[in-house]
Design a protein around this motif. Structure first.
Motif, mmCIF file in Angstrom:
data_model
loop_
_atom_site.group_PDB
_atom_site.id
_atom_site.type_symbol
_atom_site.label_atom_id
_atom_site.label_comp_id
_atom_site.label_asym_id
_atom_site.label_seq_id
_atom_site.Cartn_x
_atom_site.Cartn_y
_atom_site.Cartn_z
ATOM 1 N N SER A 149 -11.574 3.195 12.538
ATOM 2 C CA SER A 149 -11.907 2.284 11.434
ATOM 3 C C SER A 149 -11.137 2.657 10.179
ATOM 4 O O SER A 149 -10.620 1.780 9.467
ATOM 5 N N THR A 150 -11.044 3.944 9.901
ATOM 6 C CA THR A 150 -10.347 4.402 8.705
ATOM 7 C C THR A 150 -8.851 4.135 8.807
ATOM 8 O O THR A 150 -8.198 3.788 7.817
ATOM 9 N N ALA A 151 -8.295 4.282 10.011
ATOM 10 C CA ALA A 151 -6.879 3.949 10.206
ATOM 11 C C ALA A 151 -6.637 2.459 9.979
ATOM 12 O O ALA A 151 -5.645 2.059 9.350
ATOM 13 N N HIS A 152 -7.541 1.617 10.481
ATOM 14 C CA HIS A 152 -7.425 0.170 10.235
ATOM 15 C C HIS A 152 -7.543 -0.136 8.746
ATOM 16 O O HIS A 152 -6.852 -1.032 8.238
ATOM 17 N N LEU A 153 -8.415 0.589 8.052
ATOM 18 C CA LEU A 153 -8.544 0.391 6.607
ATOM 19 C C LEU A 153 -7.213 0.724 5.921
ATOM 20 O O LEU A 153 -6.807 0.043 4.971
ATOM 21 N N GLY A 154 -6.525 1.752 6.427
ATOM 22 C CA GLY A 154 -5.198 2.071 5.906
ATOM 23 C C GLY A 154 -4.221 0.933 6.127
ATOM 24 O O GLY A 154 -3.435 0.590 5.233
ATOM 25 N N ASP A 155 -4.262 0.333 7.327
ATOM 26 C CA ASP A 155 -3.384 -0.812 7.604
ATOM 27 C C ASP A 155 -3.671 -1.963 6.650
ATOM 28 O O ASP A 155 -2.747 -2.618 6.140
ATOM 29 N N LEU A 156 -4.957 -2.213 6.417
ATOM 30 C CA LEU A 156 -5.340 -3.305 5.515
ATOM 31 C C LEU A 156 -4.818 -3.043 4.109
ATOM 32 O O LEU A 156 -4.236 -3.934 3.471
ATOM 33 N N ARG A 157 -5.017 -1.817 3.624
ATOM 34 C CA ARG A 157 -4.573 -1.486 2.268
ATOM 35 C C ARG A 157 -3.049 -1.514 2.165
ATOM 36 O O ARG A 157 -2.493 -1.946 1.150
ATOM 37 N N GLY A 161 -0.636 -3.976 -0.172
ATOM 38 C CA GLY A 161 0.236 -3.385 -1.180
ATOM 39 C C GLY A 161 -0.327 -2.183 -1.895
ATOM 40 O O GLY A 161 0.305 -1.656 -2.812
ATOM 41 N N ALA A 162 -1.531 -1.717 -1.492
ATOM 42 C CA ALA A 162 -2.113 -0.504 -2.089
ATOM 43 C C ALA A 162 -1.581 0.694 -1.307
ATOM 44 O O ALA A 162 -2.185 1.139 -0.328
ATOM 45 N N VAL A 163 -0.431 1.227 -1.730
ATOM 46 C CA VAL A 163 0.292 2.208 -0.924
ATOM 47 C C VAL A 163 -0.143 3.637 -1.220
ATOM 48 O O VAL A 163 -0.395 4.419 -0.304
ATOM 49 N N ILE A 164 -0.218 4.015 -2.491
ATOM 50 C CA ILE A 164 -0.607 5.371 -2.856
ATOM 51 C C ILE A 164 -1.740 5.321 -3.864
ATOM 52 O O ILE A 164 -1.942 4.318 -4.547
ATOM 53 N N GLY A 165 -2.497 6.443 -3.951
ATOM 54 C CA GLY A 165 -3.624 6.510 -4.873
ATOM 55 C C GLY A 165 -4.917 6.787 -4.141
ATOM 56 O O GLY A 165 -4.961 6.876 -2.907
ATOM 57 N N PRO A 166 -6.030 6.901 -4.872
ATOM 58 C CA PRO A 166 -7.309 7.270 -4.244
ATOM 59 C C PRO A 166 -7.890 6.201 -3.333
ATOM 60 O O PRO A 166 -8.649 6.515 -2.420
ATOM 61 N N LEU A 167 -7.571 4.935 -3.555
ATOM 62 C CA LEU A 167 -8.058 3.845 -2.698
ATOM 63 C C LEU A 167 -6.853 3.161 -2.048
ATOM 64 O O LEU A 167 -6.668 1.953 -2.161
ATOM 65 N N SER A 168 -6.071 3.945 -1.360
ATOM 66 C CA SER A 168 -4.786 3.461 -0.852
ATOM 67 C C SER A 168 -4.669 3.658 0.646
ATOM 68 O O SER A 168 -5.487 4.325 1.290
ATOM 69 N N ALA A 169 -3.601 3.090 1.195
ATOM 70 C CA ALA A 169 -3.270 3.294 2.604
ATOM 71 C C ALA A 169 -3.051 4.776 2.884
ATOM 72 O O ALA A 169 -3.531 5.309 3.892
ATOM 73 N N GLN A 170 -2.328 5.437 2.006
ATOM 74 C CA GLN A 170 -2.037 6.858 2.220
ATOM 75 C C GLN A 170 -3.324 7.668 2.338
ATOM 76 O O GLN A 170 -3.478 8.496 3.244
ATOM 77 N N HIS A 171 -4.272 7.430 1.454
ATOM 78 C CA HIS A 171 -5.538 8.168 1.472
ATOM 79 C C HIS A 171 -6.290 7.921 2.783
ATOM 80 O O HIS A 171 -6.806 8.872 3.409
ATOM 81 N N SER A 172 -6.355 6.676 3.215
ATOM 82 C CA SER A 172 -7.059 6.344 4.456
ATOM 83 C C SER A 172 -6.378 6.978 5.661
ATOM 84 O O SER A 172 -7.047 7.515 6.563
ATOM 85 N N TYR A 173 -5.058 6.915 5.702
ATOM 86 C CA TYR A 173 -4.333 7.494 6.829
ATOM 87 C C TYR A 173 -4.552 9.006 6.921
ATOM 88 O O TYR A 173 -4.704 9.562 8.013
#
Length: 366
Positions: A149-157, A161-173
């Motif tokens: 689920s968290t990996a999918h959340l990264g894909d969504l972010r 376009g939310a690439v870096i930051g605390p609520l970003s794809a990077q954080h989720s991945y």
């Protein structure tokens, strides 16, 4: 299967809500009086059904489907009876199998929603579970579903376009990778490494991204397809960094591998990226050839795919003054679709291409 050791009016009301029945319909469903159900609703935990009614409630809960079970426990949690008191009342045989089955089904729906850029629906499904469970509360099966689920959340972010930051794809991945590493699933860990490399590229760190891609292209934890995709993305990073001829050679090798693997969608994407590499080197005839192949053979039935191929096509057309107006028209169409479905990263790319086109005529055919 969830069971209740001892029913009170509170659990009875939670079950009525889970079954989505009115007071009267719930009374008829159980075979008890409406006044009895009304008493449960009024007194909640301060009243207890009779022993024979307790058994009737047990049967009603046992016959409920998985979705109703989920609503039942959610209703109790929202009523403030989670934590130690809820755990004393609820006995779950096995690792919450009915919940995990529903969670797995929802993840399949998330994958479809993401493939069609239905971000709001995917987000609601993911947070239904991620807001409900914490990693430390889960057994291995639950942690696996949480990591997916968290990996999918990264894909969504990432797609938003939310690439870096605390609520970003990077954080989720990073969170998903940590969970898969804890579960000792190296293939999933490597796939998250690949996703993190994509994020690195999207954030503009092209040299670092190319190095990661190169390493992953020979990583036997990944499938042959993922290794080929890594090689293709090595070429993408090189092309963005200005090494267009070298990028085209790397991409062409990946294209042949996708053909051997019978992966037509990846094969089409590779042609799209080859087109941009040739555009960068000034060979517009080759660029138009490859983008035409991508447009004719790709499965461009989702907004993301259409925006990407149209943006690439427009970029090539804008490079020749003779086709500049056509390029602007195609770019405008891509921008409208990207804005409509919330593809922020693609919108930024489109705006960058537009600004570049306004500032320079670009290369001519050679």
């Amino acid at each position: 299967m969830t069971t209740v050791h001892h029913w009170t009016g509170l659990e009875a009301r939670a079950l009525r809500g889970a079954l989505r029945l009115s007071v009267r319909a719930f009374a008829e469903h159980l075979g008890v009086g409406v006044r009895t159900v009304s008493k449960w609703e009024r007194l909640l935990a301060n009243t207890e059904p009779r022993p024979d009614t307790q058994a009737i409630l047990d049967t009603a809960l046992a016959r409920a489907d998985a979705a109703a079970h989920l609503r039942f426990e959610t209703n109790l949690s929202e009523a403030g009876r989670c934590g130690d008191r809820l755990r004393r009342r609820l006995a779950v045989s096995g690792p919450r199998d009915w919940e995990y089955e529903s969670w797995t089904d929802d993840l399949d729906r998330v994958a479809v929603a993401l493939s069609r850029q239905n971000f709001s629906f995917a987000d609601s499904l993911l947070h239904r579970w991620l807001a409900r469970f914490k990693p430390l509360e889960l057994d291995d099966k639950g942690l696996y579903l949480w990591a997916r689920s968290t990996a999918h959340l990264g894909d969504l972010r990432r797609d938003r376009g939310a690439v870096i930051g605390p609520l970003s794809a990077q954080h989720s991945y990073v969170e998903a990778r940590s969970a898969f590493d804890q579960l000792h699933i190296p293939r999933r860990v490597a796939q998250l490494d690949l996703s993190l490399a994509v994020v690195t590229e999207m954030s503009g760190n092209l040299e670092i991204a190319a190095h990661h891609y190169q390493t992953l292209s020979a990583d036997d934890r990944l499938s042959r397809r993922d290794r080929a995709r890594s090689r293709l993305w090595v070429g993408t990073a090189l092309s963005k960094d200005g090494s267009h001829d070298c990028a085209a050679r790397v991409m062409l090798a990946a294209t042949h591998e996708f053909e051997d693997l019978s992966e037509p969608d990846d094969w089409s994407v590779a042609h799209q990226k080859l087109a941009l590499a040739h555009r960068g080197s000034g060979d517009l005839d080759s660029a138009l050839h490859y983008i035409d192949v991508a447009r004719r053979t790709g499965f461009n039935d989702t907004p993301m795919q259409r925006v990407r191929v149209d943006t690439a096509h427009a970029h090539i057309l804008l490079s020749d003054p003779a086709t500049r107006e056509d390029g602007l028209r195609v770019l405008d169409d891509a921008a409208r679709l990207a804005a409509e479905v919330g593809l922020s990263h693609q919108l930024r790319s489109i705006e960058s291409i537009r600004l570049t086109a306004e500032g320079a005529p670009g290369p001519r055919r050679r």
